[in-house]
Structure formats: C-alpha cells, structure tokens
Write a protein that holds these residues in place. Structure first.
Motif, PDB file in Angstrom:
ATOM      1  N   VAL A   1     -27.505 -16.777  16.664  1.00  0.00           N
ATOM      2  CA  VAL A   1     -26.499 -17.032  17.214  1.00  0.00           C
ATOM      3  C   VAL A   1     -26.127 -18.915  16.930  1.00  0.00           C
ATOM      4  O   VAL A   1     -27.240 -19.738  17.500  1.00  0.00           O
ATOM      5  CB  VAL A   1     -26.097 -17.005  18.662  1.00  0.00           C
ATOM      6  CG1 VAL A   1     -25.010 -17.527  18.912  1.00  0.00           C
ATOM      7  CG2 VAL A   1     -26.100 -15.487  18.623  1.00  0.00           C
ATOM      8  N   GLN A   2     -24.921 -19.144  16.267  1.00  0.00           N
ATOM      9  CA  GLN A   2     -24.899 -20.439  15.861  1.00  0.00           C
ATOM     10  C   GLN A   2     -23.174 -20.768  16.186  1.00  0.00           C
ATOM     11  O   GLN A   2     -22.588 -19.764  15.895  1.00  0.00           O
ATOM     12  CB  GLN A   2     -25.220 -20.928  14.381  1.00  0.00           C
ATOM     13  CG  GLN A   2     -26.766 -20.978  14.149  1.00  0.00           C
ATOM     14  CD  GLN A   2     -26.968 -21.545  13.009  1.00  0.00           C
ATOM     15  OE1 GLN A   2     -26.309 -21.758  11.986  1.00  0.00           O
ATOM     16  NE2 GLN A   2     -28.345 -21.961  12.803  1.00  0.00           N
ATOM     17  N   LEU A   3     -23.069 -21.965  16.818  1.00  0.00           N
ATOM     18  CA  LEU A   3     -21.718 -22.340  16.901  1.00  0.00           C
ATOM     19  C   LEU A   3     -21.653 -23.956  16.362  1.00  0.00           C
ATOM     20  O   LEU A   3     -22.631 -24.836  16.969  1.00  0.00           O
ATOM     21  CB  LEU A   3     -21.358 -22.163  18.302  1.00  0.00           C
ATOM     22  CG  LEU A   3     -21.441 -20.831  18.971  1.00  0.00           C
ATOM     23  CD1 LEU A   3     -22.696 -20.650  19.829  1.00  0.00           C
ATOM     24  CD2 LEU A   3     -20.154 -20.575  19.970  1.00  0.00           C
ATOM     25  N   GLN A   4     -20.779 -24.092  15.818  1.00  0.00           N
ATOM     26  CA  GLN A   4     -20.559 -25.635  15.331  1.00  0.00           C
ATOM     27  C   GLN A   4     -19.178 -26.208  15.541  1.00  0.00           C
ATOM     28  O   GLN A   4     -18.111 -25.560  14.862  1.00  0.00           O
ATOM     29  CB  GLN A   4     -20.911 -25.793  13.710  1.00  0.00           C
ATOM     30  CG  GLN A   4     -20.882 -27.129  13.352  1.00  0.00           C
ATOM     31  CD  GLN A   4     -21.808 -27.993  14.079  1.00  0.00           C
ATOM     32  OE1 GLN A   4     -22.992 -27.943  13.846  1.00  0.00           O
ATOM     33  NE2 GLN A   4     -21.294 -29.087  14.479  1.00  0.00           N
ATOM     34  N   ALA A   5     -19.038 -27.189  16.423  1.00  0.00           N
ATOM     35  CA  ALA A   5     -17.838 -27.788  16.800  1.00  0.00           C
ATOM     36  C   ALA A   5     -17.559 -28.646  15.829  1.00  0.00           C
ATOM     37  O   ALA A   5     -18.327 -29.487  15.190  1.00  0.00           O
ATOM     38  CB  ALA A   5     -17.660 -28.218  18.034  1.00  0.00           C
ATOM     39  N   SER A   6     -16.177 -28.845  15.189  1.00  0.00           N
ATOM     40  CA  SER A   6     -15.977 -30.046  14.319  1.00  0.00           C
ATOM     41  C   SER A   6     -14.706 -30.429  14.588  1.00  0.00           C
ATOM     42  O   SER A   6     -13.739 -29.645  14.944  1.00  0.00           O
ATOM     43  CB  SER A   6     -16.108 -29.629  12.736  1.00  0.00           C
ATOM     44  OG  SER A   6     -15.412 -28.424  12.251  1.00  0.00           O
ATOM     45  N   GLY A   7     -14.073 -31.357  13.885  1.00  0.00           N
ATOM     46  CA  GLY A   7     -12.676 -31.843  13.897  1.00  0.00           C
ATOM     47  C   GLY A   7     -12.342 -32.895  14.850  1.00  0.00           C
ATOM     48  O   GLY A   7     -11.061 -33.347  14.898  1.00  0.00           O
ATOM     49  N   GLY A   8     -13.180 -33.470  15.712  1.00  0.00           N
ATOM     50  CA  GLY A   8     -13.312 -34.652  16.284  1.00  0.00           C
ATOM     51  C   GLY A   8     -12.779 -35.841  15.591  1.00  0.00           C
ATOM     52  O   GLY A   8     -12.782 -35.806  14.369  1.00  0.00           O
ATOM     53  N   GLY A   9     -12.498 -36.851  16.167  1.00  0.00           N
ATOM     54  CA  GLY A   9     -12.207 -38.329  15.560  1.00  0.00           C
ATOM     55  C   GLY A   9     -11.584 -39.174  16.542  1.00  0.00           C
ATOM     56  O   GLY A   9     -11.420 -38.961  17.802  1.00  0.00           O
ATOM     57  N   LEU A  10     -11.236 -40.327  16.038  1.00  0.00           N
ATOM     58  CA  LEU A  10     -10.169 -41.124  16.725  1.00  0.00           C
ATOM     59  C   LEU A  10      -8.850 -41.061  16.609  1.00  0.00           C
ATOM     60  O   LEU A  10      -8.093 -40.925  15.439  1.00  0.00           O
ATOM     61  CB  LEU A  10     -10.737 -42.625  16.258  1.00  0.00           C
ATOM     62  CG  LEU A  10      -9.922 -43.913  16.826  1.00  0.00           C
ATOM     63  CD1 LEU A  10     -10.169 -43.964  18.163  1.00  0.00           C
ATOM     64  CD2 LEU A  10     -10.420 -45.201  16.009  1.00  0.00           C
ATOM     65  N   VAL A  11      -8.015 -40.875  17.746  1.00  0.00           N
ATOM     66  CA  VAL A  11      -6.599 -40.951  17.492  1.00  0.00           C
ATOM     67  C   VAL A  11      -5.904 -41.757  18.432  1.00  0.00           C
ATOM     68  O   VAL A  11      -6.497 -41.907  19.459  1.00  0.00           O
ATOM     69  CB  VAL A  11      -6.152 -39.046  17.791  1.00  0.00           C
ATOM     70  CG1 VAL A  11      -6.543 -38.801  19.086  1.00  0.00           C
ATOM     71  CG2 VAL A  11      -4.903 -38.891  17.282  1.00  0.00           C
ATOM     72  N   GLN A  12      -4.671 -42.083  18.238  1.00  0.00           N
ATOM     73  CA  GLN A  12      -3.960 -43.049  19.082  1.00  0.00           C
ATOM     74  C   GLN A  12      -3.378 -41.931  20.321  1.00  0.00           C
ATOM     75  O   GLN A  12      -3.137 -40.956  19.883  1.00  0.00           O
ATOM     76  CB  GLN A  12      -2.913 -43.650  18.454  1.00  0.00           C
ATOM     77  CG  GLN A  12      -3.446 -44.895  17.527  1.00  0.00           C
ATOM     78  CD  GLN A  12      -2.137 -45.494  17.088  1.00  0.00           C
ATOM     79  OE1 GLN A  12      -1.028 -44.950  16.838  1.00  0.00           O
ATOM     80  NE2 GLN A  12      -2.330 -47.042  16.645  1.00  0.00           N
ATOM     81  N   SER A  13      -3.104 -42.468  21.567  1.00  0.00           N
ATOM     82  CA  SER A  13      -2.575 -41.830  22.600  1.00  0.00           C
ATOM     83  C   SER A  13      -1.233 -41.160  22.091  1.00  0.00           C
ATOM     84  O   SER A  13      -0.535 -41.814  21.363  1.00  0.00           O
ATOM     85  CB  SER A  13      -2.099 -42.660  23.589  1.00  0.00           C
ATOM     86  OG  SER A  13      -1.653 -42.185  24.738  1.00  0.00           O
ATOM     87  N   GLY A  14      -0.955 -39.877  22.523  1.00  0.00           N
ATOM     88  CA  GLY A  14       0.036 -39.271  21.995  1.00  0.00           C
ATOM     89  C   GLY A  14       0.075 -38.433  20.720  1.00  0.00           C
ATOM     90  O   GLY A  14       0.811 -37.614  20.325  1.00  0.00           O
ATOM     91  N   GLY A  15      -1.092 -38.622  19.941  1.00  0.00           N
ATOM     92  CA  GLY A  15      -1.394 -37.961  18.895  1.00  0.00           C
ATOM     93  C   GLY A  15      -2.193 -36.563  19.035  1.00  0.00           C
ATOM     94  O   GLY A  15      -2.119 -36.079  20.257  1.00  0.00           O
ATOM     95  N   SER A  16      -2.626 -36.083  17.938  1.00  0.00           N
ATOM     96  CA  SER A  16      -2.937 -34.551  18.072  1.00  0.00           C
ATOM     97  C   SER A  16      -4.274 -34.522  17.170  1.00  0.00           C
ATOM     98  O   SER A  16      -4.454 -35.127  16.037  1.00  0.00           O
ATOM     99  CB  SER A  16      -1.978 -33.649  17.251  1.00  0.00           C
ATOM    100  OG  SER A  16      -0.726 -33.496  18.068  1.00  0.00           O
ATOM    101  N   LEU A  17      -5.137 -33.564  17.295  1.00  0.00           N
ATOM    102  CA  LEU A  17      -6.305 -33.077  16.772  1.00  0.00           C
ATOM    103  C   LEU A  17      -6.365 -31.726  16.775  1.00  0.00           C
ATOM    104  O   LEU A  17      -6.028 -31.006  18.061  1.00  0.00           O
ATOM    105  CB  LEU A  17      -7.388 -33.903  17.197  1.00  0.00           C
ATOM    106  CG  LEU A  17      -7.891 -35.323  17.004  1.00  0.00           C
ATOM    107  CD1 LEU A  17      -9.085 -35.700  17.789  1.00  0.00           C
ATOM    108  CD2 LEU A  17      -7.846 -35.557  15.589  1.00  0.00           C
ATOM    109  N   ARG A  18      -6.938 -31.118  16.013  1.00  0.00           N
ATOM    110  CA  ARG A  18      -7.364 -29.630  16.040  1.00  0.00           C
ATOM    111  C   ARG A  18      -8.973 -29.445  15.818  1.00  0.00           C
ATOM    112  O   ARG A  18      -9.261 -29.598  14.879  1.00  0.00           O
ATOM    113  CB  ARG A  18      -6.629 -28.824  14.972  1.00  0.00           C
ATOM    114  CG  ARG A  18      -6.853 -27.271  15.226  1.00  0.00           C
ATOM    115  CD  ARG A  18      -6.038 -26.493  14.234  1.00  0.00           C
ATOM    116  NE  ARG A  18      -7.088 -26.311  12.934  1.00  0.00           N
ATOM    117  CZ  ARG A  18      -6.725 -25.545  12.106  1.00  0.00           C
ATOM    118  NH1 ARG A  18      -5.738 -24.436  12.227  1.00  0.00           N
ATOM    119  NH2 ARG A  18      -7.257 -25.414  10.844  1.00  0.00           N
ATOM    120  N   LEU A  19      -9.620 -29.008  16.863  1.00  0.00           N
ATOM    121  CA  LEU A  19     -10.980 -28.551  16.885  1.00  0.00           C
ATOM    122  C   LEU A  19     -11.102 -27.199  16.356  1.00  0.00           C
ATOM    123  O   LEU A  19     -10.597 -26.589  16.505  1.00  0.00           O
ATOM    124  CB  LEU A  19     -11.516 -28.990  17.879  1.00  0.00           C
ATOM    125  CG  LEU A  19     -11.343 -30.331  18.725  1.00  0.00           C
ATOM    126  CD1 LEU A  19     -12.287 -30.232  20.044  1.00  0.00           C
ATOM    127  CD2 LEU A  19     -11.756 -31.448  18.008  1.00  0.00           C
TER     128      LEU A  19
END
Length: 124
Positions: A1-19
């Motif tokens: 069983v493996q799970l790998q999270a990705s998609g993090g980073g640096l973003v300004q307040s009010g911005g968006s990210l998709r993990l």
C-alpha cells in the motif's frame, strides 16, 4: 500500500493549490481517503475525508466552502482543491486511507495507512 501526496508549494494569500494523493497497491474504490495537515508546533488535524463517492465527503469547519475533495478511481488519485488560501492553512499535508468496510471516522486514529506529506506555505 502506497500513498504519495504532491502539489504543495508556495502561494500568496487568496490563491489556490490542488493537492494530489496518488495511490497504489490497493483497490482505491474500496477505500476512503482523508487529508490531514500539521503545522509546525501544532498537532496533526483532519482537513477532509471522502468515502465511496464524490458526494460522500466531510470537511473541517476551518476549510468548509474553500476546499473541495474529490476522487478519480480510474486514476487511483484523490484530490484536494484549496481555494482562498490563508496563512493559517500553511502546513504539511498528508493523505491517509482506511478500508470503507471498516467504517472508520475521519480522524487520525481512523486511518490505517499514511503517505508522506507535501508542504503548503501561504504567504500574507
């Protein structure tokens, strides 16, 4: 069983990210997935969980209306779309899983398998 999270980073307040939480080694359609986060000096907390469908979801009060969890079983991936990000959302984000048949709650103790985290930093 493996799970790998990705998609993090640096973003300004009010911005968006998709993990993304990519899974392998188990039939995703038979498992629930949870997203959790841990900020420096704080305890890990539940952010959102998804059951057997995109209509079976739960959210922490602090992210309701801003975050959306979804799953794509064909791609063995669960997503966390994070909008209107705030500095207090900064943390390491982890995905975890438990078999749906166990009916585990969306809590740290409810999860069976954990993946490594991805860091999210929201600047003010």
């Amino acid at each position: 069983v493996q799970l790998q999270a990705s998609g993090g980073g640096l973003v300004q307040s009010g911005g968006s990210l998709r993990l993304s939480c990519r899974t392998s080694g188990f039939p995703l359609e038979q498992f629930g997935i949870g997203w959790f986060r841990q900020a420096p000096g704080k305890e890990r907390e539940a952010v959102s969980c998804i059951g057997n469908s995109n209509s079976n979801t739960s959210y922490a009060d602090s992210v309701k209306g801003r975050f959306t969890i979804s799953r794509d079983n064909a791609k063995n991936t669960v997503y966390l779309l994070m909008n209107s990000l705030r500095p207090e959302d900064s943390a390491d984000y982890y995905c975890a899983t438990a078999p749906l048949v166990l009916r585990r709650p969306c809590t740290i103790k409810g999860m069976v398998f954990w993946g490594r985290g991805t860091q999210v930093t929201v600047s003010s």
